[in-house]
Design a protein around this motif. Structure first.
Motif, PDB file in Angstrom:
ATOM      1  N   ASN A   1     -21.600 -29.215 -30.782  1.00 45.74           N
ATOM      2  CA  ASN A   1     -20.744 -29.542 -29.426  1.00 45.74           C
ATOM      3  C   ASN A   1     -21.544 -28.979 -28.324  1.00 45.74           C
ATOM      4  OD1 ASN A   1     -18.455 -30.373 -30.808  1.00 45.74           O
ATOM      5  ND2 ASN A   1     -17.606 -28.499 -31.111  1.00 45.74           N
ATOM      6  N   ARG A   2     -22.200 -27.996 -28.382  1.00 45.25           N
ATOM      7  CA  ARG A   2     -23.144 -27.594 -27.116  1.00 45.25           C
ATOM      8  C   ARG A   2     -24.229 -28.843 -26.938  1.00 45.25           C
ATOM      9  NH1 ARG A   2     -22.345 -22.463 -29.108  1.00 45.25           N
ATOM     10  NH2 ARG A   2     -24.213 -22.418 -30.264  1.00 45.25           N
ATOM     11  N   LEU A   3     -24.910 -28.864 -27.919  1.00 42.89           N
ATOM     12  CA  LEU A   3     -25.930 -30.202 -27.849  1.00 42.89           C
ATOM     13  C   LEU A   3     -25.267 -31.449 -27.557  1.00 42.89           C
ATOM     14  CD1 LEU A   3     -28.907 -30.882 -28.005  1.00 42.89           C
ATOM     15  CD2 LEU A   3     -28.642 -31.295 -30.629  1.00 42.89           C
ATOM     16  N   GLU A   4     -24.444 -31.800 -27.868  1.00 42.69           N
ATOM     17  CA  GLU A   4     -23.768 -33.178 -27.609  1.00 42.69           C
ATOM     18  C   GLU A   4     -23.064 -32.984 -26.084  1.00 42.69           C
ATOM     19  OE1 GLU A   4     -19.675 -35.805 -28.848  1.00 42.69           O
ATOM     20  OE2 GLU A   4     -20.593 -34.274 -30.115  1.00 42.69           O
ATOM     21  N   ALA A   5     -22.679 -31.990 -25.754  1.00 43.49           N
ATOM     22  CA  ALA A   5     -22.192 -31.889 -24.232  1.00 43.49           C
ATOM     23  C   ALA A   5     -23.635 -32.105 -23.358  1.00 43.49           C
ATOM     24  CB  ALA A   5     -21.402 -30.614 -23.998  1.00 43.49           C
ATOM     25  N   THR A   6     -24.400 -31.580 -23.805  1.00 44.95           N
ATOM     26  CA  THR A   6     -25.852 -31.433 -22.874  1.00 44.95           C
ATOM     27  C   THR A   6     -26.240 -32.758 -22.797  1.00 44.95           C
ATOM     28  OG1 THR A   6     -26.527 -28.986 -23.404  1.00 44.95           O
ATOM     29  CG2 THR A   6     -28.004 -30.456 -22.538  1.00 44.95           C
ATOM     30  N   ILE A   7     -26.346 -33.511 -23.959  1.00 42.35           N
ATOM     31  CA  ILE A   7     -26.808 -34.732 -24.036  1.00 42.35           C
ATOM     32  C   ILE A   7     -25.898 -35.705 -23.259  1.00 42.35           C
ATOM     33  CG2 ILE A   7     -27.247 -36.761 -25.671  1.00 42.35           C
ATOM     34  CD1 ILE A   7     -29.289 -34.470 -25.708  1.00 42.35           C
ATOM     35  N   GLU A   8     -24.567 -35.687 -23.486  1.00 45.97           N
ATOM     36  CA  GLU A   8     -23.637 -36.586 -22.716  1.00 45.97           C
ATOM     37  C   GLU A   8     -23.827 -36.424 -21.240  1.00 45.97           C
ATOM     38  OE1 GLU A   8     -19.048 -37.754 -23.113  1.00 45.97           O
ATOM     39  OE2 GLU A   8     -20.017 -36.275 -24.545  1.00 45.97           O
ATOM     40  N   ALA A   9     -24.160 -35.124 -20.681  1.00 45.14           N
ATOM     41  CA  ALA A   9     -24.077 -34.759 -19.168  1.00 45.14           C
ATOM     42  C   ALA A   9     -25.366 -35.260 -18.719  1.00 45.14           C
ATOM     43  CB  ALA A   9     -23.905 -33.312 -19.004  1.00 45.14           C
ATOM     44  N   GLU A  10     -26.415 -35.329 -19.294  1.00 49.42           N
ATOM     45  CA  GLU A  10     -27.620 -35.877 -18.797  1.00 49.42           C
ATOM     46  C   GLU A  10     -27.502 -37.398 -18.697  1.00 49.42           C
ATOM     47  OE1 GLU A  10     -32.358 -35.653 -19.929  1.00 49.42           O
ATOM     48  OE2 GLU A  10     -31.048 -35.895 -21.291  1.00 49.42           O
ATOM     49  N   THR A  11     -27.069 -38.046 -19.828  1.00 46.22           N
ATOM     50  CA  THR A  11     -26.955 -39.352 -19.904  1.00 46.22           C
ATOM     51  C   THR A  11     -26.031 -39.892 -18.866  1.00 46.22           C
ATOM     52  OG1 THR A  11     -27.159 -39.558 -22.259  1.00 46.22           O
ATOM     53  CG2 THR A  11     -26.077 -41.173 -21.178  1.00 46.22           C
ATOM     54  N   GLU A  12     -24.765 -39.275 -18.560  1.00 42.57           N
ATOM     55  CA  GLU A  12     -23.847 -39.595 -17.458  1.00 42.57           C
ATOM     56  C   GLU A  12     -24.412 -39.401 -16.148  1.00 42.57           C
ATOM     57  OE1 GLU A  12     -20.187 -37.490 -18.210  1.00 42.57           O
ATOM     58  OE2 GLU A  12     -19.703 -38.725 -19.990  1.00 42.57           O
ATOM     59  N   ALA A  13     -25.159 -38.264 -15.907  1.00 41.23           N
ATOM     60  CA  ALA A  13     -25.746 -38.248 -14.482  1.00 41.23           C
ATOM     61  C   ALA A  13     -26.762 -39.183 -14.160  1.00 41.23           C
ATOM     62  CB  ALA A  13     -26.409 -36.708 -14.519  1.00 41.23           C
TER      63      ALA A  13
ATOM     64  N   ARG B   1     -27.069 -39.604 -10.206  1.00 43.23           N
ATOM     65  CA  ARG B   1     -26.778 -38.120  -9.469  1.00 43.23           C
ATOM     66  C   ARG B   1     -28.228 -37.423  -9.957  1.00 43.23           C
ATOM     67  NH1 ARG B   1     -21.785 -38.004 -12.668  1.00 43.23           N
ATOM     68  NH2 ARG B   1     -22.655 -36.547 -13.958  1.00 43.23           N
ATOM     69  N   ALA B   2     -28.479 -36.469  -8.973  1.00 44.81           N
ATOM     70  CA  ALA B   2     -29.679 -35.584  -9.226  1.00 44.81           C
ATOM     71  C   ALA B   2     -29.557 -34.830 -10.467  1.00 44.81           C
ATOM     72  CB  ALA B   2     -29.441 -34.809  -8.219  1.00 44.81           C
ATOM     73  N   VAL B   3     -30.701 -34.855 -11.432  1.00 42.64           N
ATOM     74  CA  VAL B   3     -30.631 -34.066 -12.589  1.00 42.64           C
ATOM     75  C   VAL B   3     -31.774 -33.039 -12.624  1.00 42.64           C
ATOM     76  CG1 VAL B   3     -30.939 -34.367 -15.252  1.00 42.64           C
ATOM     77  CG2 VAL B   3     -29.988 -36.070 -14.056  1.00 42.64           C
TER      78      VAL B   3
ATOM     79  N   VAL C   1     -32.847 -42.611 -20.797  1.00 43.41           N
ATOM     80  CA  VAL C   1     -34.027 -41.857 -20.298  1.00 43.41           C
ATOM     81  C   VAL C   1     -35.086 -42.650 -20.084  1.00 43.41           C
ATOM     82  CG1 VAL C   1     -35.523 -40.107 -20.953  1.00 43.41           C
ATOM     83  CG2 VAL C   1     -33.289 -39.596 -20.969  1.00 43.41           C
ATOM     84  N   ALA C   2     -35.334 -43.418 -21.382  1.00 40.44           N
ATOM     85  CA  ALA C   2     -36.573 -44.674 -21.148  1.00 40.44           C
ATOM     86  C   ALA C   2     -36.465 -45.729 -20.029  1.00 40.44           C
ATOM     87  CB  ALA C   2     -36.486 -45.292 -22.316  1.00 40.44           C
ATOM     88  N   MET C   3     -35.189 -45.900 -19.690  1.00 40.08           N
ATOM     89  CA  MET C   3     -34.896 -46.739 -18.398  1.00 40.08           C
ATOM     90  C   MET C   3     -35.088 -46.174 -17.349  1.00 40.08           C
ATOM     91  SD  MET C   3     -31.284 -48.663 -17.453  1.00 40.08           S
ATOM     92  CE  MET C   3     -30.529 -47.145 -17.304  1.00 40.08           C
ATOM     93  N   HIS C   4     -34.989 -44.824 -17.121  1.00 42.31           N
ATOM     94  CA  HIS C   4     -35.135 -44.007 -15.916  1.00 42.31           C
ATOM     95  C   HIS C   4     -36.552 -44.043 -15.812  1.00 42.31           C
ATOM     96  CE1 HIS C   4     -34.152 -40.852 -13.071  1.00 42.31           C
ATOM     97  NE2 HIS C   4     -35.239 -39.920 -13.680  1.00 42.31           N
ATOM     98  N   LEU C   5     -37.250 -43.484 -16.786  1.00 41.28           N
ATOM     99  CA  LEU C   5     -38.898 -43.534 -16.481  1.00 41.28           C
ATOM    100  C   LEU C   5     -39.488 -44.803 -16.475  1.00 41.28           C
ATOM    101  CD1 LEU C   5     -39.520 -41.140 -19.828  1.00 41.28           C
ATOM    102  CD2 LEU C   5     -39.665 -40.557 -17.542  1.00 41.28           C
ATOM    103  N   ARG C   6     -38.868 -45.922 -17.002  1.00 38.80           N
ATOM    104  CA  ARG C   6     -39.483 -47.067 -16.477  1.00 38.80           C
ATOM    105  C   ARG C   6     -39.319 -47.300 -15.018  1.00 38.80           C
ATOM    106  NH1 ARG C   6     -37.385 -48.888 -21.198  1.00 38.80           N
ATOM    107  NH2 ARG C   6     -35.412 -49.689 -20.397  1.00 38.80           N
ATOM    108  N   ALA C   7     -38.191 -46.955 -14.449  1.00 34.89           N
ATOM    109  CA  ALA C   7     -37.657 -47.134 -13.027  1.00 34.89           C
ATOM    110  C   ALA C   7     -38.648 -46.211 -12.111  1.00 34.89           C
ATOM    111  CB  ALA C   7     -36.332 -46.841 -12.614  1.00 34.89           C
ATOM    112  N   VAL C   8     -39.021 -44.959 -12.718  1.00 39.41           N
ATOM    113  CA  VAL C   8     -39.724 -43.933 -11.897  1.00 39.41           C
ATOM    114  C   VAL C   8     -41.265 -44.662 -11.879  1.00 39.41           C
ATOM    115  CG1 VAL C   8     -40.940 -41.816 -12.016  1.00 39.41           C
ATOM    116  CG2 VAL C   8     -38.382 -42.034 -12.374  1.00 39.41           C
ATOM    117  N   GLU C   9     -41.567 -45.102 -13.166  1.00 43.67           N
ATOM    118  CA  GLU C   9     -43.212 -45.738 -13.304  1.00 43.67           C
ATOM    119  C   GLU C   9     -43.185 -46.843 -12.107  1.00 43.67           C
ATOM    120  OE1 GLU C   9     -43.506 -46.880 -17.254  1.00 43.67           O
ATOM    121  OE2 GLU C   9     -44.114 -44.728 -17.778  1.00 43.67           O
TER     122      GLU C   9
END
Length: 109
Positions: free
Chosen positions: A7-19, A24-26, A76-84
């Protein structure tokens, strides 16, 4: 304990994905720390665990976590492509601003 860890891992992953999706700033260092802690805890909890002996609830949690991890990987991959792309654009703009035109191709010759 296993379900709490999942549950903790799922919440962390979900929060990062949603942000990331909401732009939003991560705090990547904090998120990576939480993910690392959860994965370490999960690996310790699963050492002596027989996968065939998991109950239906744990299996459902693992399947849901797998799906959320796959979605997180895509985002995350999409975010990294945008940063590149942004980095490449900024670098090109800096090169253009620093150039005095000496080596630029001449038009009309």
């Amino acid at each position: 304990m296993l379900l709490a860890c999942l549950n903790r891992l799922e919440a962390t992953i979900e929060a990062e994905t949603e942000a990331l999706l909401a732009r939003r700033a991560v705090d990547h260092a904090a998120v990576n720390h939480l993910k690392s802690q959860s994965l370490l805890e999960l690996s310790r909890l699963s050492r002596g665990l027989d996968p065939a002996g998991l109950d239906a609830v744990a299996a459902i949690h693992l399947a849901r976590l797998r799906d959320k991890l796959a979605r997180n990987q895509e985002v995350v991959a999409m975010h990294l492509r945008a940063v590149e792309e942004i980095g490449e654009t900024v670098a090109a703009a800096e090169r253009a601003a620093e150039s005095d035109g000496t080596y630029a191709p001449r038009v009309g010759l």
